[in-house]
Write a protein that holds these residues in place. Structure first.
Motif, PDB file in Angstrom:
ATOM      1  N   ASP A  23      -4.985   1.599   3.836  1.00 48.94           N
ATOM      2  CA  ASP A  23      -4.246   0.655   2.997  1.00 48.94           C
ATOM      3  C   ASP A  23      -3.821  -0.525   3.869  1.00 48.94           C
ATOM      4  O   ASP A  23      -3.109  -0.349   4.853  1.00 48.94           O
ATOM      5  N   ILE A  24      -4.263  -1.743   3.496  1.00 49.41           N
ATOM      6  CA  ILE A  24      -3.907  -2.917   4.302  1.00 49.41           C
ATOM      7  C   ILE A  24      -2.898  -3.812   3.589  1.00 49.41           C
ATOM      8  O   ILE A  24      -2.677  -4.940   4.006  1.00 49.41           O
ATOM      9  N   ARG A  25      -2.271  -3.303   2.533  1.00 48.73           N
ATOM     10  CA  ARG A  25      -1.238  -4.092   1.856  1.00 48.73           C
ATOM     11  C   ARG A  25       0.004  -4.176   2.743  1.00 48.73           C
ATOM     12  O   ARG A  25       0.094  -3.527   3.777  1.00 48.73           O
ATOM     13  N   ASP A  26       0.976  -4.955   2.323  1.00 48.51           N
ATOM     14  CA  ASP A  26       2.179  -5.111   3.137  1.00 48.51           C
ATOM     15  C   ASP A  26       2.969  -3.799   3.181  1.00 48.51           C
ATOM     16  O   ASP A  26       2.800  -2.934   2.310  1.00 48.51           O
ATOM     17  N   PRO A  27       3.792  -3.608   4.219  1.00 47.46           N
ATOM     18  CA  PRO A  27       4.515  -2.336   4.390  1.00 47.46           C
ATOM     19  C   PRO A  27       5.387  -1.963   3.192  1.00 47.46           C
ATOM     20  O   PRO A  27       5.477  -0.781   2.840  1.00 47.46           O
ATOM     21  N   HIS A  28       6.015  -2.942   2.548  1.00 49.46           N
ATOM     22  CA  HIS A  28       6.865  -2.646   1.392  1.00 49.46           C
ATOM     23  C   HIS A  28       6.035  -2.070   0.239  1.00 49.46           C
ATOM     24  O   HIS A  28       6.439  -1.095  -0.401  1.00 49.46           O
ATOM     25  N   SER A  29       4.879  -2.654  -0.004  1.00 53.77           N
ATOM     26  CA  SER A  29       4.004  -2.151  -1.077  1.00 53.77           C
ATOM     27  C   SER A  29       3.505  -0.752  -0.758  1.00 53.77           C
ATOM     28  O   SER A  29       3.463   0.118  -1.633  1.00 53.77           O
ATOM     29  N   ASN A  43      -1.361  -5.565  11.351  1.00 54.04           N
ATOM     30  CA  ASN A  43      -1.516  -6.167  12.680  1.00 54.04           C
ATOM     31  C   ASN A  43      -0.676  -5.429  13.716  1.00 54.04           C
ATOM     32  O   ASN A  43      -1.037  -5.378  14.882  1.00 54.04           O
ATOM     33  N   ALA A  44       0.439  -4.852  13.279  1.00 54.53           N
ATOM     34  CA  ALA A  44       1.342  -4.175  14.211  1.00 54.53           C
ATOM     35  C   ALA A  44       0.769  -2.867  14.758  1.00 54.53           C
ATOM     36  O   ALA A  44       1.110  -2.465  15.865  1.00 54.53           O
ATOM     37  N   ASN A  45      -0.109  -2.199  14.000  1.00 57.42           N
ATOM     38  CA  ASN A  45      -0.610  -0.906  14.474  1.00 57.42           C
ATOM     39  C   ASN A  45      -2.134  -0.841  14.606  1.00 57.42           C
ATOM     40  O   ASN A  45      -2.687   0.233  14.837  1.00 57.42           O
ATOM     41  N   VAL A  46      -2.806  -1.977  14.488  1.00 54.73           N
ATOM     42  CA  VAL A  46      -4.269  -1.944  14.516  1.00 54.73           C
ATOM     43  C   VAL A  46      -4.812  -1.441  15.855  1.00 54.73           C
ATOM     44  O   VAL A  46      -5.770  -0.663  15.879  1.00 54.73           O
ATOM     45  N   ASP A  47      -4.213  -1.827  16.966  1.00 55.40           N
ATOM     46  CA  ASP A  47      -4.718  -1.367  18.268  1.00 55.40           C
ATOM     47  C   ASP A  47      -4.594   0.148  18.398  1.00 55.40           C
ATOM     48  O   ASP A  47      -5.508   0.814  18.878  1.00 55.40           O
ATOM     49  N   GLN A  48      -3.468   0.695  17.942  1.00 53.96           N
ATOM     50  CA  GLN A  48      -3.261   2.141  17.985  1.00 53.96           C
ATOM     51  C   GLN A  48      -4.265   2.843  17.073  1.00 53.96           C
ATOM     52  O   GLN A  48      -4.839   3.873  17.426  1.00 53.96           O
ATOM     53  N   PHE A  49      -4.489   2.289  15.890  1.00 51.83           N
ATOM     54  CA  PHE A  49      -5.455   2.857  14.949  1.00 51.83           C
ATOM     55  C   PHE A  49      -6.850   2.892  15.576  1.00 51.83           C
ATOM     56  O   PHE A  49      -7.537   3.917  15.509  1.00 51.83           O
ATOM     57  N   LEU A  50      -7.261   1.788  16.188  1.00 50.03           N
ATOM     58  CA  LEU A  50      -8.589   1.723  16.802  1.00 50.03           C
ATOM     59  C   LEU A  50      -8.718   2.748  17.921  1.00 50.03           C
ATOM     60  O   LEU A  50      -9.770   3.365  18.092  1.00 50.03           O
TER      61      LEU A  50
END
Length: 106
Positions: A23-29, A43-50
């Motif tokens: 899910d790439i929607r905003d955190p509130h959604s 963008n805040a967790n993409v490096d960890q996800f990769l």
């Protein structure tokens, strides 16, 4: 261009449990409701996800309506994942397949 799949194809992949829904929607959604088992990617967790995700596991990327998810699926494919974009996004999925949603306790 990443493959785009219909909501029905997405539901089939959801039901078989093989794909990870992203899910790439905003955190509130995302907090307000998302597909059961989905992970939130920003963008805040993409490096960890990769770093932490299994590139052999197929990904189904979704956003609100299926537009932004195309770019995200393309990016993830470039990173070595098998990613597809869900046409119609969360908005169509929640209407057609409400049983697949995880909603916060009211």
């Amino acid at each position: 261009m990443p493959e785009r799949i219909s909501p029905e194809q997405g539901k089939a992949r959801f039901d078989d449990g093989q794909a990870l829904f992203v899910d790439i929607r905003d955190p509130h959604s995302f907090a307000a409701g998302h597909l059961r088992g989905a992970v939130h990617l920003s963008n805040a967790n993409v490096d960890q996800f990769l770093a932490d995700s299994d590139k052999a596991r197929p990904l189904v990327v979704y956003c609100y309506h299926g537009n932004s998810s195309q770019g995200a699926a393309d990016f993830l494919t470039e990173q070595g994942f098998q990613a597809v974009s869900l046409d119609g996004g969360y908005e169509v999925f929640k209407v057609q397949f409400p049983e697949a949603l995880e909603m916060p306790d009211a």
